[in-house]
Design a protein around this motif. Structure first.
Motif, PDB file in Angstrom:
ATOM      1  N   LEU A   1       1.164  -1.450   0.200  1.00  0.00           N
ATOM      2  CA  LEU A   1      -0.201  -0.550   0.032  1.00  0.00           C
ATOM      3  C   LEU A   1       0.755   1.600   0.033  1.00  0.00           C
ATOM      4  O   LEU A   1       1.874   1.604   0.891  1.00  0.00           O
ATOM      5  N   VAL A   2       0.479   2.009  -1.227  1.00  0.00           N
ATOM      6  CA  VAL A   2       1.348   3.240  -1.091  1.00  0.00           C
ATOM      7  C   VAL A   2       0.683   4.548  -0.113  1.00  0.00           C
ATOM      8  O   VAL A   2       1.282   5.227   0.498  1.00  0.00           O
TER       9      VAL A   2
ATOM     10  N   TYR B   1       0.130   7.683   3.769  1.00  0.00           N
ATOM     11  CA  TYR B   1       1.861   6.895   3.043  1.00  0.00           C
ATOM     12  C   TYR B   1       1.862   6.003   3.713  1.00  0.00           C
ATOM     13  O   TYR B   1       2.425   6.282   4.958  1.00  0.00           O
ATOM     14  N   LEU B   2       2.930   5.626   2.203  1.00  0.00           N
ATOM     15  CA  LEU B   2       3.988   4.366   3.574  1.00  0.00           C
ATOM     16  C   LEU B   2       5.092   5.715   3.637  1.00  0.00           C
ATOM     17  O   LEU B   2       5.408   6.266   2.857  1.00  0.00           O
TER      18      LEU B   2
ATOM     19  N   GLY C   1       5.990  12.727   2.159  1.00  0.00           N
ATOM     20  CA  GLY C   1       6.189  14.039   1.407  1.00  0.00           C
ATOM     21  C   GLY C   1       6.519  14.086  -0.106  1.00  0.00           C
ATOM     22  O   GLY C   1       7.021  15.331   0.023  1.00  0.00           O
ATOM     23  N   ARG C   2       6.767  13.088  -0.377  1.00  0.00           N
ATOM     24  CA  ARG C   2       7.422  13.381  -2.270  1.00  0.00           C
ATOM     25  C   ARG C   2       5.731  12.975  -2.700  1.00  0.00           C
ATOM     26  O   ARG C   2       5.900  13.397  -3.803  1.00  0.00           O
ATOM     27  N   PHE C   3       4.373  12.579  -2.382  1.00  0.00           N
ATOM     28  CA  PHE C   3       3.875  11.688  -3.039  1.00  0.00           C
ATOM     29  C   PHE C   3       2.539  11.752  -2.686  1.00  0.00           C
ATOM     30  O   PHE C   3       2.445  12.576  -1.252  1.00  0.00           O
TER      31      PHE C   3
END
Length: 121
Positions: A47-48, A60-61, A66-68
């Motif tokens: 799971l992302v 988030y993963l 912080g990036r996605f």
């Protein structure tokens, strides 16, 4: 059969960005929690990111925090995954998932076929 449709994958250099989209013409996604998963050969699907049916409580993963960014536009019946500062370890097939529980306590899931994301110099 009901199926989600992912788009936006491709080849990108490290540090680059991509935006994935997920939609379907079969039904409204507005009552479903939406998630993005990814899978690489020989590993389990992970799971992302996930978001509620109303677009709140994104999760988030750790490695993508912080990036996605996961977001949705229910008026367009579409869910997005904005992927920034991409790293080679982000390379995977990315899958969209729609989930809801019924009034009978049963689970209902729909999946897309996946879109390839390759991060390489």
């Amino acid at each position: 059969q009901v199926q989600l449709e992912e788009s936006g994958g491709g080849l990108v250099q490290p540090g680059g960005s991509l935006r994935l989209s997920c939609t379907t013409s079969d039904f409204s996604l507005s009552s479903y929690a939406m998630s993005w998963y990814r899978q690489v050969p020989g590993k389990e699907r992970e799971l992302v990111a996930t978001v509620t049916s109303a677009g709140g409580m994104p999760r988030y993963l750790d490695s993508v925090q912080g990036r996605f960014t996961i977001s949705r536009d229910n008026a367009k019946n579409t869910v997005f995954l904005q992927m920034n500062i991409l790293k080679p370890e982000d390379t995977a097939v990315y899958y969209c998932n729609a989930f809801r529980s019924t009034s009978y306590g049963r689970r209902l899931d729909y999946w897309g076929q996946g879109t390839q994301v390759t991060v390489s110099s």
